[in-house]
Enzyme design. Structure first.
Site, PDB file in Angstrom:
ATOM      1  N   ASN A 132       0.983  -0.967  -0.086  1.00  0.00           N
ATOM      2  CA  ASN A 132       0.294  -0.038   0.321  1.00  0.00           C
ATOM      3  C   ASN A 132       0.304   1.381  -0.566  1.00  0.00           C
ATOM      4  O   ASN A 132       1.656   1.753   0.683  1.00  0.00           O
ATOM      5  CB  ASN A 132      -0.900  -0.138   1.167  1.00  0.00           C
ATOM      6  N   TRP A 133       1.251   2.338  -1.084  1.00  0.00           N
ATOM      7  CA  TRP A 133       2.082   2.453  -1.212  1.00  0.00           C
ATOM      8  C   TRP A 133       1.267   4.322  -0.919  1.00  0.00           C
ATOM      9  O   TRP A 133       1.617   4.898  -0.050  1.00  0.00           O
ATOM     10  CB  TRP A 133       2.122   3.307  -2.756  1.00  0.00           C
ATOM     11  N   LYS A 134       0.411   4.311  -0.218  1.00  0.00           N
ATOM     12  CA  LYS A 134      -0.548   5.170   0.131  1.00  0.00           C
ATOM     13  C   LYS A 134      -0.416   6.408  -0.737  1.00  0.00           C
ATOM     14  O   LYS A 134      -0.272   6.002  -1.516  1.00  0.00           O
ATOM     15  CB  LYS A 134      -0.409   5.549   2.141  1.00  0.00           C
TER      16      LYS A 134
ATOM     17  N   HIS B 292      -9.518   0.446   4.856  1.00  0.00           N
ATOM     18  CA  HIS B 292      -8.061   0.842   6.106  1.00  0.00           C
ATOM     19  C   HIS B 292      -8.383   1.745   6.645  1.00  0.00           C
ATOM     20  O   HIS B 292      -9.060   2.603   6.737  1.00  0.00           O
ATOM     21  CB  HIS B 292      -7.495   1.915   4.764  1.00  0.00           C
TER      22      HIS B 292
ATOM     23  N   GLU C  64      -7.140   4.492   7.740  1.00  0.00           N
ATOM     24  CA  GLU C  64      -6.640   5.566   7.644  1.00  0.00           C
ATOM     25  C   GLU C  64      -8.453   6.085   6.914  1.00  0.00           C
ATOM     26  O   GLU C  64      -8.885   7.040   7.369  1.00  0.00           O
ATOM     27  CB  GLU C  64      -5.449   5.977   6.485  1.00  0.00           C
TER      28      GLU C  64
ATOM     29  N   GLU D  59      -5.691  -5.272  10.471  1.00  0.00           N
ATOM     30  CA  GLU D  59      -4.304  -4.308  11.049  1.00  0.00           C
ATOM     31  C   GLU D  59      -4.619  -3.274  12.274  1.00  0.00           C
ATOM     32  O   GLU D  59      -5.320  -2.615  12.571  1.00  0.00           O
ATOM     33  CB  GLU D  59      -4.579  -3.337   9.537  1.00  0.00           C
TER      34      GLU D  59
ATOM     35  N   GLY E 265       2.468   2.491  10.563  1.00  0.00           N
ATOM     36  CA  GLY E 265       3.004   3.088  10.749  1.00  0.00           C
ATOM     37  C   GLY E 265       3.972   3.324  11.894  1.00  0.00           C
ATOM     38  O   GLY E 265       4.112   5.101  11.817  1.00  0.00           O
TER      39      GLY E 265
ATOM     40  N   SER F 165       3.688  -1.893  10.549  1.00  0.00           N
ATOM     41  CA  SER F 165       4.452  -1.920  10.341  1.00  0.00           C
ATOM     42  C   SER F 165       5.846  -3.566  10.510  1.00  0.00           C
ATOM     43  O   SER F 165       6.372  -3.765  11.041  1.00  0.00           O
ATOM     44  CB  SER F 165       5.329  -1.164  12.303  1.00  0.00           C
TER      45      SER F 165
ATOM     46  N   GLY G 180       3.333  -1.384   4.447  1.00  0.00           N
ATOM     47  CA  GLY G 180       2.776  -0.028   4.091  1.00  0.00           C
ATOM     48  C   GLY G 180       4.526   0.972   3.831  1.00  0.00           C
ATOM     49  O   GLY G 180       4.479   0.535   3.015  1.00  0.00           O
ATOM     50  N   GLY G 181       4.832   1.058   4.739  1.00  0.00           N
ATOM     51  CA  GLY G 181       6.406   2.149   4.220  1.00  0.00           C
ATOM     52  C   GLY G 181       7.428   0.963   3.780  1.00  0.00           C
ATOM     53  O   GLY G 181       7.580   2.311   2.873  1.00  0.00           O
TER      54      GLY G 181
HETATM   55  C1  PEP Z   1      -0.825   0.284   6.201  1.00  0.00           C
HETATM   56  O1  PEP Z   1      -0.370   0.871   5.662  1.00  0.00           O
HETATM   57  O2  PEP Z   1      -1.584  -0.746   5.941  1.00  0.00           O
HETATM   58  C2  PEP Z   1       0.287  -0.631   6.406  1.00  0.00           C
HETATM   59  C3  PEP Z   1       0.270  -1.495   7.180  1.00  0.00           C
HETATM   60  O3  PEP Z   1       1.196   0.512   6.696  1.00  0.00           O
HETATM   61  P1  PEP Z   1       2.702  -0.033   8.071  1.00  0.00           P
HETATM   62  O4  PEP Z   1       3.303  -0.937   6.997  1.00  0.00           O
HETATM   63  O5  PEP Z   1       3.557   1.248   7.103  1.00  0.00           O
HETATM   64  O6  PEP Z   1       2.989   0.083   9.401  1.00  0.00           O
END
Ligand code: PEP
Length: 249
Positions: A9-11, A94, A96, A166, A172, A211, A232-233
């Site tokens: 997920n590049w956000k 998600h 967010e 999640e 994040g 994470s 994500g990141g």
């Molecule tokens: C996400 O945005 O779905 C996520 C899991 O982010 P991160 O891996 O950065 O915690």
């Protein structure tokens, strides 16, 4: 046997330049893996990313979609458009989207119905806030989010998608759930789906997100009910993302 899946997920990150470099590296790094790999760039890069991954093992996904089919919904993107752009998957619910854009369980359920109707495979996200975990409400929250979707699409609908657990406190933040904490909730989710249909529950892929990095992926993916990750990141870094895909395979 459930095929492992890792979705990036590049956000709201990236550019045309960075996408090119990233995807070249990822495509080269995941060759021969049994893991199914998906990248979910921002809408505006879907076409370019679709071209870049053509002929590779990487699949295309989107990060969100409208709950409506089509029409006067300025600024929204329909599931049929995502399908038209070559998306196989779409991330829905998600945290967010839930916390920053007010998407509640009913909206996530409606979007899941729409995604399936538009031929997309939904990656439905569920997860509790830190205060909900601390208050012992993880199962209550995750169960409520899960059942909203299951009630809307039934076991047959969810069988065509993926669930991503999640924990919001882990997204994040660098605060990953331990493999045991994650496994406990994944088993709870699978048992919840089994109440609707045992065979569907057994075949359903449940991803962990929060994470995940190259150095903690193996412990998480080694758990019996964790079938891969929503990343994500770390999905923006070739080495990390490839290491995670390898850990899942
Ligand atoms: C996400 O945005 O779905 C996520 C899991 O982010 P991160 O891996 O950065 O915690």
């Amino acid at each position: 046997m459930r095929q492992p899946l890792v979705a990036g997920n590049w956000k709201m990150n990236g550019s045309r330049d960075s996408a090119t470099g990233l995807l070249k590296g990822v495509a080269a790094g995941i060759g021969g893996l049994a893991t199914e790999v998906v990248v979910c760039p921002p809408f505006v890069y879907l076409e370019q990313v679709g071209r870049l991954i053509d002929g590779t093992a990487i699949q295309l996904g989107a990060q969100n979609m409208a709950r409506e089919e089509a029409g006067a919904f300025t600024g929204e993107v329909a599931g049929s458009m995502l399908q038209d752009m070559g998306c196989s998957y779409v991330i829905l619910g998600h945290s967010e989207r839930r916390s920053l854009y007010g998407e509640d369980d009913a909206v996530v359920a409606a979007k899941t119905v729409r995604a399936l109707a538009d031929g997309l495979l939904p990656i439905v996200c569920v997860g509790e806030l830190l205060e909900e975990r601390q208050a012992g409400k993880t199962e209550e929250v995750v169960g409520r989010q899960l059942n909203a979707v299951l009630d809307a699409v039934g076991a047959a609908g969810i069988a065509r998608g993926v669930i991503a657990y999640e924990p919001v406190w882990a997204i994040g933040t660098g605060m990953t759930a331990t493999p045991e904490q994650a496994q406990e909730v994944h088993a709870f989710i699978r048992a919840g789906v089994a109440k609707y249909d045992g065979a569907v529950a057994e075949g359903l892929r449940i991803l962990y997100g929060g994470s995940v990095k190259g150095d903690n992926a193996e412990g998480l993916f080694g758990q019996p009910d964790i079938d891969g990750g929503l990343i994500g990141g770390a999905s923006l870094k070739v080495d990390d993302f490839v290491a995670i895909c390898r850990a899942a395979g």
